[in-house]
Design a protein around this motif. Structure first.
Motif, mmCIF file in Angstrom:
data_model
loop_
_atom_site.group_PDB
_atom_site.id
_atom_site.type_symbol
_atom_site.label_atom_id
_atom_site.label_comp_id
_atom_site.label_asym_id
_atom_site.label_seq_id
_atom_site.Cartn_x
_atom_site.Cartn_y
_atom_site.Cartn_z
ATOM 1 N N LYS A 37 39.147 42.285 46.854
ATOM 2 C CA LYS A 37 39.610 41.371 45.637
ATOM 3 C C LYS A 37 39.519 42.285 44.426
ATOM 4 N N VAL A 38 39.868 41.837 43.291
ATOM 5 C CA VAL A 38 39.905 42.411 41.844
ATOM 6 C C VAL A 38 39.380 41.559 40.891
ATOM 7 N N ILE A 39 38.937 41.974 39.945
ATOM 8 C CA ILE A 39 38.391 41.232 38.440
ATOM 9 C C ILE A 39 39.095 41.809 37.479
ATOM 10 N N VAL A 40 39.778 41.177 36.582
ATOM 11 C CA VAL A 40 40.193 41.629 35.461
ATOM 12 C C VAL A 40 39.423 41.323 34.217
ATOM 13 N N GLY A 41 39.135 42.268 33.301
ATOM 14 C CA GLY A 41 38.316 41.950 32.103
ATOM 15 C C GLY A 41 39.338 42.413 30.948
ATOM 16 N N ILE A 42 38.844 41.950 29.662
ATOM 17 C CA ILE A 42 39.386 42.424 28.601
ATOM 18 C C ILE A 42 38.299 43.027 27.573
ATOM 19 N N GLU A 58 31.041 43.878 47.778
ATOM 20 C CA GLU A 58 30.924 43.513 46.624
ATOM 21 C C GLU A 58 31.333 42.081 46.269
ATOM 22 N N ALA A 59 32.467 41.778 46.640
ATOM 23 C CA ALA A 59 33.095 40.337 46.251
ATOM 24 C C ALA A 59 32.222 38.881 46.877
ATOM 25 N N MET A 60 31.474 39.288 47.933
ATOM 26 C CA MET A 60 30.712 38.190 48.654
ATOM 27 C C MET A 60 29.458 38.331 47.972
ATOM 28 N N ARG A 61 28.592 39.282 47.606
ATOM 29 C CA ARG A 61 27.156 39.377 47.370
ATOM 30 C C ARG A 61 26.613 38.459 46.360
ATOM 31 N N ASN A 65 31.397 35.986 39.559
ATOM 32 C CA ASN A 65 31.566 34.665 39.803
ATOM 33 C C ASN A 65 32.845 34.437 40.732
ATOM 34 N N LYS A 66 32.685 33.741 41.801
ATOM 35 C CA LYS A 66 33.946 33.393 42.600
ATOM 36 C C LYS A 66 35.082 32.964 41.879
ATOM 37 N N ASN A 67 35.104 32.385 40.845
ATOM 38 C CA ASN A 67 36.043 32.051 40.218
ATOM 39 C C ASN A 67 36.799 33.074 39.125
ATOM 40 N N HIS A 68 36.195 34.371 39.316
ATOM 41 C CA HIS A 68 36.820 35.342 38.597
ATOM 42 C C HIS A 68 37.781 36.302 39.493
ATOM 43 N N LEU A 69 37.267 36.209 40.889
ATOM 44 C CA LEU A 69 37.909 37.008 42.160
ATOM 45 C C LEU A 69 39.574 36.512 42.119
#
Length: 127
Positions: A37-42, A58-61, A65-69
Motif C-alpha cells: 500500500k502507499v500513503i500520500v501526505g502534503i 508496515e500497513a497492517m501493524r 490509520n487504515k483510512n490513509h492506505l
C-alpha cells in the motif's frame, strides 16, 4: 582520472496529477514495485507532496490509520494511485485548475532511507 558515467536512459522521476489520480512515470513507479500500500501526505511549508511505500507488515501493524492506505497499481511503464479525495486535498494547496488544464507534472526524488517519493511542487515539468 575522474570519470562521470553517462546515463543512456532518463532517470528523472516525474509525477503527474490528474483530476482523479496520481500517475508515476516508469522511473518513479519503479520504487513502488514491491509496495503493498502507499500513503500520500502534503508538506505545506515546503510545498511538496510525499508518497510513502509501505510493505504488508508496515500497513497492517496498526500505527498507520487504515483510512490513509491507498492502492498503487504498477504497470509496465507507469504507476497509478487513484483517489479524488487525495487530489482534492492537494488541489487546495496548489490551486490546480483541472477545468483549464488536464494535468500537472512535477519532478520527483526518491529518499531511500525513508522510502518516500518526494514531489517538489515548485519544480513543474513543462511539456
Amino acid at each position: 582520472m575522474a570519470i562521470e558515467w553517462i546515463m543512456p536512459k532518463d532517470t528523472l522521476g516525474t509525477v503527474t496529477f490528474y483530476d482523479s489520480n496520481i500517475t508515476l512515470n516508469k522511473v518513479a513507479a519503479s520504487y513502488f514495485v514491491d509496495a503493498y500500500k502507499v500513503i500520500v501526505g502534503i508538506d505545506k511549508e515546503k510545498r511538496r507532496v510525499v508518497i510513502k511505500n509501505l510493505n504488508k507488515e508496515e500497513a497492517m501493524r496498526g500505527d498507520v490509520n487504515k483510512n490513509h492506505l491507498l492502492d498503487v497499481a504498477i504497470k509496465k511503464s507507469y504507476g497509478r494511485i487513484s483517489s479524488k479525495k487525495v487530489i482534492s486535498d492537494i488541489s487546495v494547496l496548489t490551486n490546480f485548475d483541472f477545468l483549464n488544464n488536464n494535468n500537472y507534472k512535477f519532478r520527483a526524488k526518491w529518499s531511500g532511507t525513508e522510502k518516500l517519493l518526494i514531489v517538489d511542487l515548485d519544480e513543474e515539468v513543462k511539456a
